[in-house]
Scaffold this motif. Structure first.
Motif, PDB file in Angstrom:
ATOM      1  N   GLN A   1       8.053  12.110  -6.135  1.00 13.93           N
ATOM      2  CA  GLN A   1       6.901  13.018  -6.206  1.00 13.93           C
ATOM      3  C   GLN A   1       5.947  12.635  -5.076  1.00 13.93           C
ATOM      4  OE1 GLN A   1       3.362  12.919  -9.183  1.00 13.93           O
ATOM      5  NE2 GLN A   1       4.962  14.103 -10.229  1.00 13.93           N
ATOM      6  N   TYR A   2       5.509  13.636  -4.304  1.00 10.43           N
ATOM      7  CA  TYR A   2       4.688  13.311  -3.136  1.00 10.43           C
ATOM      8  C   TYR A   2       3.246  12.952  -3.534  1.00 10.43           C
ATOM      9  CZ  TYR A   2       3.027  18.252  -3.142  1.00 10.43           C
ATOM     10  OH  TYR A   2       2.498  19.476  -3.469  1.00 10.43           O
ATOM     11  N   ARG A   3       2.720  11.991  -2.802  1.00 10.95           N
ATOM     12  CA  ARG A   3       1.309  11.640  -2.928  1.00 10.95           C
ATOM     13  C   ARG A   3       0.598  12.044  -1.645  1.00 10.95           C
ATOM     14  NH1 ARG A   3       3.899   6.502  -2.144  1.00 10.95           N
ATOM     15  NH2 ARG A   3       3.026   5.295  -0.408  1.00 10.95           N
ATOM     16  N   ALA A   4      -0.687  11.842  -1.603  1.00  5.56           N
ATOM     17  CA  ALA A   4      -1.472  12.288  -0.450  1.00  5.56           C
ATOM     18  C   ALA A   4      -0.933  11.702   0.854  1.00  5.56           C
ATOM     19  CB  ALA A   4      -2.934  11.890  -0.635  1.00  5.56           C
ATOM     20  N   GLY A   5      -1.012  12.501   1.898  1.00  3.42           N
ATOM     21  CA  GLY A   5      -0.538  12.057   3.199  1.00  3.42           C
ATOM     22  C   GLY A   5      -0.965  13.047   4.265  1.00  3.42           C
ATOM     23  N   ALA A   6      -0.151  13.189   5.292  1.00  9.44           N
ATOM     24  CA  ALA A   6      -0.462  14.118   6.376  1.00  9.44           C
ATOM     25  C   ALA A   6       0.809  14.840   6.801  1.00  9.44           C
ATOM     26  CB  ALA A   6      -1.074  13.378   7.561  1.00  9.44           C
ATOM     27  N   VAL A   7       0.694  16.139   7.010  1.00  7.50           N
ATOM     28  CA  VAL A   7       1.806  16.951   7.489  1.00  7.50           C
ATOM     29  C   VAL A   7       1.356  17.627   8.780  1.00  7.50           C
ATOM     30  CG1 VAL A   7       3.310  18.915   6.999  1.00  7.50           C
ATOM     31  CG2 VAL A   7       2.698  17.333   5.154  1.00  7.50           C
TER      32      VAL A   7
ATOM     33  N   SER B   1       7.469   7.514  -5.804  1.00  3.67           N
ATOM     34  CA  SER B   1       6.473   8.281  -5.050  1.00  3.67           C
ATOM     35  C   SER B   1       6.809   8.180  -3.564  1.00  3.67           C
ATOM     36  CB  SER B   1       5.062   7.767  -5.314  1.00  3.67           C
ATOM     37  OG  SER B   1       4.891   6.485  -4.752  1.00  3.67           O
ATOM     38  N   TYR B   2       6.368   9.179  -2.815  1.00  4.93           N
ATOM     39  CA  TYR B   2       6.545   9.133  -1.363  1.00  4.93           C
ATOM     40  C   TYR B   2       5.343   9.786  -0.704  1.00  4.93           C
ATOM     41  CZ  TYR B   2       8.194  14.023  -1.790  1.00  4.93           C
ATOM     42  OH  TYR B   2       8.311  15.361  -2.060  1.00  4.93           O
ATOM     43  N   ILE B   3       5.065   9.356   0.499  1.00  2.00           N
ATOM     44  CA  ILE B   3       3.908   9.871   1.227  1.00  2.00           C
ATOM     45  C   ILE B   3       4.225  11.257   1.769  1.00  2.00           C
ATOM     46  CG2 ILE B   3       2.374   9.479   3.198  1.00  2.00           C
ATOM     47  CD1 ILE B   3       3.019   6.478   2.925  1.00  2.00           C
ATOM     48  N   ALA B   4       3.337  12.194   1.543  1.00  2.00           N
ATOM     49  CA  ALA B   4       3.501  13.526   2.117  1.00  2.00           C
ATOM     50  C   ALA B   4       3.627  13.419   3.631  1.00  2.00           C
ATOM     51  CB  ALA B   4       2.317  14.408   1.739  1.00  2.00           C
ATOM     52  N   GLY B   5       4.587  14.133   4.198  1.00  2.00           N
ATOM     53  CA  GLY B   5       4.832  14.052   5.631  1.00  2.00           C
ATOM     54  C   GLY B   5       5.912  13.062   6.005  1.00  2.00           C
ATOM     55  N   SER B   6       6.510  12.401   5.000  1.00  2.00           N
ATOM     56  CA  SER B   6       7.607  11.464   5.254  1.00  2.00           C
ATOM     57  C   SER B   6       8.931  12.145   4.908  1.00  2.00           C
ATOM     58  CB  SER B   6       7.418  10.197   4.416  1.00  2.00           C
ATOM     59  OG  SER B   6       7.646  10.482   3.038  1.00  2.00           O
TER      60      SER B   6
END
Length: 485
Positions: A281-287, A456-461
């Motif tokens: 499930q994605y957590r906050a990050g950068a795309v 969990s994974y970082i959004a944009g990864s």
């Protein structure tokens, strides 16, 4: 004369996909000259009110159609509207009065509505004599939440319809490159001898999205990536890649071979699920350099949600062609890039004559890209210019945009035209659907009993690290992770 009735005609799917697809077909002369389009929904609208909405949909989402003002006006003249409540038989009487009574004429009813009202609508259509003769019904996914509910829905549909009247749509099957998979597999003699366990190391099928759940938070949280993407899109691609040559190109001949693949997929035990699947499930990050919020902060999503937005699976097919060849499946939201890709990794050469200085040589691979651009690339080794022998990958590249200047048909347009013409080839048969759910069910059941398994994974990864380990433990890597020696 062809009558097209769109239930859910005021909904998001209608305005973003179905109406633009119909208009594009009209502009390009692909519709019956006596075509009639009737929108149907619970909202009380006049024909003119609905036409204004159709015009807005076309102006917003159908720019590629390149229609003129005169063509838009002509299309709108074919459009009407009727208010429909699935529980009100009188509304269907009104609809019946607007539909051609000749049973030899084609009628297509498209159910762009929630699956909970599929059956009430079809029941009323049947009671009012609207599905007799040359009538067809298109149903959207999700068709069930598991094998049991899918079987119940299909059984109910078959109470009122014959199987050849039911068009279960999966828009991925309408993509141009998916059609080219059939041509690639069965119209090229050099590939068939290599298309088996003797020459193929593994198969990877990835569908990655950069977007989050957008406005679908409530729906998505009850569905998750396994139901939303794997059960339909990914398993359909698996079945096409792995199927045996059909006896001919007839719809049932093709679907017979696809269902054999789905039935041959090895079922998971609870222990298999823990070792061969990854959910995240994605957590906050950068795309693309822009900050984005985590899944649990999306509108409509509970703060404690356990829904998966990423899935990776190591699947195996128990038959003579594919025994021992892993099929790695992956899909996720808020990934590093938007891409749908099938990679066939061939086995490495048995011995290299080029010396240790070369480092490890990546084996040949066939990369079939479905989106964002369609292409087929066969990667081979070649000598780099200069002194000595230094090898690198060279791609034999078929770029479909450059290879042909013919118009590209969007997936919904293709599938709508197939349904209007009565071609079932690209629609899912009931036994296909059942076999897919039977394979998915053990995974869902194991996940429900494993509260700790969600990564969990970082959004944009590219997803959780566990997805990389899923392949690494078998000496493999996802395409973007491979570093040439």
């Amino acid at each position: 004369m062809t009558t097209f009735v769109l239930f859910g005609g005021t909904g998001d799917l209608a305005k973003r996909k179905i109406i633009p697809a119909l208009y594009s077909a009209f502009v390009n002369g692909r519709l019956d000259p006596e075509f009639t389009f009737i929108g149907a929904a619970r909202e009380a609208l006049s024909d003119e009110d609905f036409r204004k909405r159709v015009a807005t949909s076309i102006e917003t989402y159908a720019a590629k159609a390149n229609g003129t003002k005169e063509q838009l006006a002509a299309f709108l003249n074919l459009v009407g509207y009727t208010k429909i409540d699935a529980k009100n038989p009188e509304d269907f009487e009104v609809l019946k009065s607007r539909v051609n009574a000749d049973t030899s004429k084609a009628k297509l009813f498209y159910l762009a509505i929630g699956p909970d009202i599929f059956i009430p609508v079809v029941e009323q259509l049947s009671k009012h004599g609207l599905v007799e003769g040359n009538a067809r019904v298109v149903v959207e996914k999700p068709l069930g939440r598991d094998a049991k509910s899918a079987k119940e829905i299909n059984s109910a549909l078959r109470t009122y319809l014959n199987e050849n009247q039911i068009y279960r749509i999966d828009h991925y099957l309408g993509k141009e490159m998916v059609q080219n998979l059939f041509a690639l597999r069965f119209a090229n003699s050099f590939l068939e001898p290599l298309w088996n366990r003797k020459w193929i190391q593994d198969v990877q099928i990835s569908i990655s999205e950069q977007v989050g759940v957008e406005t679908r938070g409530d729906f998505y949280d009850k569905t998750g990536a396994l139901r939303d993407m794997v059960q339909n899109h990914l398993l359909q691609l698996v079945s096409i890649v792995a199927m045996e040559p059909p006896v001919n190109a007839n719809p049932d001949a093709i679907r017979d071979e696809k269902v054999k693949v789905l039935r041959a997929l090895r079922k998971f035990t609870a222990d298999d699920v823990s070792k061969k699947t990854v959910r995240g499930q994605y957590r906050a990050g950068a795309v693309d350099g822009k900050p984005v919020i985590g899944y649990q902060n999306e509108p409509g999503v509970p703060a404690s949600s356990r829904a998966e937005t990423f899935v990776a699976i190591r699947a195996e097919i128990d038959n003579w062609r594919w025994a021992g060849v892993p099929f790695y499946l992956r899909t996720g939201k808020r990934m590093a890039s938007r891409c749908a890709e099938i990679t066939i990794n061939f086995k490495p050469i048995p011995y290299s004559i080029f010396g240790k200085g070369q480092g490890p040589l990546r084996s040949n691979r066939l990369v079939i890209t479905l989106q964002p651009e369609e292409s087929v690339q066969l990667f081979m080794k070649a000598k780099e210019p200069g002194e000595g022998i230094r090898l690198s990958d060279v791609a034999l590249n078929l770029d479909f945009a450059e290879a042909s200047n013919l118009r590209r048909v969007e997936s919904y347009e293709r599938l709508l035209l197939d349904a209007l013409h009565g071609d079932l080839t690209l629609f899912v048969r009931d036994d296909e659907l059942g076999a897919a759910w039977e394979w998915i069910d053990p995974i869902m059941n194991a996940w429900e009993n494993d509260a700790e398994g969600l990564k969990s994974y970082i959004a944009g990864s590219w997803g959780p690290a566990a997805a990389s380990y899923l392949l690494a433990q078998h000496g493999a890597a996802w395409g973007e992770e491979y570093v040439e020696g």
